[in-house]
Design a protein around this motif. Structure first.
Motif, mmCIF file in Angstrom:
data_model
loop_
_atom_site.group_PDB
_atom_site.id
_atom_site.type_symbol
_atom_site.label_atom_id
_atom_site.label_comp_id
_atom_site.label_asym_id
_atom_site.label_seq_id
_atom_site.Cartn_x
_atom_site.Cartn_y
_atom_site.Cartn_z
ATOM 1 N N ASP A 267 -0.122 -0.621 -11.917
ATOM 2 C CA ASP A 267 -0.451 0.688 -11.303
ATOM 3 C C ASP A 267 0.972 1.357 -11.572
ATOM 4 N N LYS B 232 -0.427 -3.304 -7.738
ATOM 5 C CA LYS B 232 -0.238 -4.276 -8.932
ATOM 6 C C LYS B 232 0.742 -3.642 -9.741
ATOM 7 N N VAL C 147 -9.164 0.857 -10.509
ATOM 8 C CA VAL C 147 -8.775 0.951 -9.231
ATOM 9 C C VAL C 147 -9.889 0.842 -8.250
ATOM 10 N N SER D 58 0.752 -1.173 -0.088
ATOM 11 C CA SER D 58 0.083 0.097 -0.103
ATOM 12 C C SER D 58 0.934 1.231 0.025
ATOM 13 N N ASN E 176 -4.098 0.571 -2.048
ATOM 14 C CA ASN E 176 -3.946 -0.757 -1.461
ATOM 15 C C ASN E 176 -3.884 -1.524 -2.869
ATOM 16 N N SER E 177 -3.320 -2.779 -2.353
ATOM 17 C CA SER E 177 -3.386 -3.993 -3.342
ATOM 18 C C SER E 177 -2.802 -3.773 -4.351
ATOM 19 N N ARG F 271 -9.801 -0.786 -4.701
ATOM 20 C CA ARG F 271 -8.470 -1.012 -4.273
ATOM 21 C C ARG F 271 -7.900 0.508 -3.832
#
Length: 125
Positions: A90, A87, A64, A17, A84-85, A67
Motif C-alpha cells: 500500500d 500492507k 483494497v 491503520s 485498515n490492515s 480494508r
C-alpha cells in the motif's frame, strides 16, 4: 474551481491503520464526485476508491476492498479514506481528485479535473 489539500499520511507498520483527509475549498463541494488514487515509485497512478456527490455509492479497487473505506462530509468539505490492515504494497503517494462533470463515480484518472498535491503513505514490514 476547487482546491484540494490532503493530509494524514505517514510511516506505519504492516497491520496498522491510517485515515487520510482531503479538504476542498469553495462552497460547492457537494456537487463534486470524489476519488482517491495512489502512485508508487516507478509505477502509474492507480485508482483506489471513489464516492458519488451525495455519498450514496462507493467503489473500490479489488486490492483494497474490505480494508479501505471512503466517506465524505459535505458540511465539512472533506472526503476521507480510512485504511485498515495496511500492507507494504500500500506504500505510495495518495492523491484525492474531484470533478463535477459526471454523475455517479469514476475509476478513470482522465475524468477528474482537480487534484491535490498528494500525501505519502509508507508501510513497513
Amino acid at each position: 474551481q476547487v482546491q484540494l489539500v490532503e493530509s494524514g499520511g505517514g510511516l506505519v507498520q504492516a497491520g496498522a491503520s491510517l485515515r487520510l483527509s482531503c479538504v476542498a475549498s469553495g462552497r460547492t463541494f457537494s456537487s463534486y464526485a470524489m476519488g482517491w488514487f495512489r502512485q508508487a515509485p516507478g509505477k502509474e497512478r492507480d485508482f483506489v476508491a471513489a464516492i458519488t456527490k451525495s455519498g450514496d455509492f462507493t467503489d473500490y479497487a479489488d486490492s483494497v476492498k474490505g480494508r479501505f473505506t471512503i466517506s465524505r462530509d459535505n458540511a465539512k468539505n472533506t472526503v476521507y479514506l480510512q485504511m485498515n490492515s495496511l500492507k507494504p504494497e500500500d506504500t505510495a503517494v495518495y492523491y484525492c481528485a474531484a470533478d463535477r462533470r459526471f454523475s455517479g463515480s469514476s475509476r478513470m484518472l482522465s475524468t477528474y479535473n482537480y487534484w491535490g498535491q498528494g500525501t505519502q503513505v509508507t508501510v513497513s514490514s
